[in-house]
Design an enzyme around this catalytic site. Structure first.
Site, PDB file in Angstrom:
ATOM      1  N   LYS A  13    -133.701 -73.863  47.482  1.00 18.68           N
ATOM      2  CA  LYS A  13    -133.922 -72.403  47.558  1.00 18.68           C
ATOM      3  C   LYS A  13    -133.517 -71.854  48.925  1.00 18.68           C
ATOM      4  CE  LYS A  13    -138.354 -72.940  46.757  1.00 18.68           C
ATOM      5  NZ  LYS A  13    -138.454 -74.412  46.643  1.00 18.68           N
ATOM      6  N   ARG A 168    -147.083 -81.817  47.061  1.00 15.67           N
ATOM      7  CA  ARG A 168    -146.315 -80.578  46.810  1.00 15.67           C
ATOM      8  C   ARG A 168    -145.724 -80.570  45.408  1.00 15.67           C
ATOM      9  NH1 ARG A 168    -142.281 -81.045  51.446  1.00 15.67           N
ATOM     10  NH2 ARG A 168    -141.369 -79.088  50.721  1.00 15.67           N
TER      11      ARG A 168
END
Ligand code: AP5
Length: 215
Positions: A13, A168
């Site tokens: 991203k 995560r």
């Protein structure tokens, strides 16, 4: 208007948002970058967020809303690429509450399999001075450990260590994946295959934005 760039940790991203922003037209807003700046400057938010981020957990929605409002600013004409927010359905609803000024026009999901994600995260190195991102084997700096752009020292992010990466990825599965369904339900979801070289993915991303008349 806002283009949400979503995907798992390590999906690319930040890399793609930087590339799109450098072509002009878009401004990148990254909640992860904003939080890391707070940690570096030891602000009250940084002092609260540092340990949570190092463990790979989510920082509170209240802190994120404060950061979001500061980072988006008041200019409703801007084209913003939002990287790292929303991370749960409550944050997606919060973002909707700002739609008069900042409507979400599409949520692009950079889709990458978990084996590739772990490879990308374990090899990531970030410049301690300018924040430029490298990968030890896939996108290495010219001189090992030194940033090509500013000569700063390259470091591993504390949350790229094995234990935090596991957390995560599991937080992504349980908290962030439902956000994809949220946008699918609104007809705003768009998947882009995140595998391939950085430039390949960039071409696919620009192609998608062109197809949506957004580039
Ligand atoms: P954040 O910084 O947003 O981390 P993240 O979502 O886990 O994303 P990453 O930065 O790890 O990955 P990326 O997808 O940007 O990949 P990148 O381009 O770097 O958030 C960090 C923390 O802050 C969170 O864990 C949380 O604690 C907190 N936080 C942030 N936002 C929050 C929110 N909204 N709510 C609550 N808490 C929040 O690429 C990764 C690596 O792969 C690099 O080495 C890169 O060079 C390489 N690479 C990229 N693309 C390719 C490619 N195509 N081929 C090969 N290698 C590639």
């Amino acid at each position: 208007m806002i283009v949400v760039l979503t995907g798992a940790p390590g999906a690319g991203k930040g890399t793609q948002a930087d590339l799109l922003a450098s072509q002009g037209g878009y401004r990148k807003v990254s909640t992860g970058d904003a939080l890391r700046k707070h940690v570096r400057t030891k602000s009250p938010i940084g002092l609260q967020a540092e340990a949570v981020m190092a463990r790979g957990e989510l920082v509170s929605d209240e802190i994120l809303f404060q950061i979001l409002r500061e980072e988006l600013g008041p200019d409703s004409q801007e084209k913003i690429l939002l990287d790292g927010y929303p991370r749960n359905v409550a944050q997606a609803q919060t973002l909707d509450s700002l739609k008069e000024m900042h409507p979400v026009v599409v949520a692009i999901h950079l889709d990458v399999d978990s084996v590739e994600l772990v490879t990308r995260l374990s090899g990531r190195r970030v410049c301690s001075s300018c924040g430029a991102t490298y990968h030890v084997s896939m996108t290495p700096s010219k001189i090992s450990g030194i940033c090509d752009k500013c000569g700063g020292a390259l470091q591993q992010r504390t949350d790229d260590r094995e234990e935090s990466v596991r957390t995560r990825l599991s937080v992504y599965e349980s908290m962030t994946k439902p956000v994809l369904e949220y946008y699918r339900g609104k007809g705003l979801y768009h998947r882009v295959d995140g595998k391939g070289s950085t430039q390949d993915v960039f071409r696919k991303l620009v192609g998608s934005l062109d197809g949506l008349s957004l580039s």
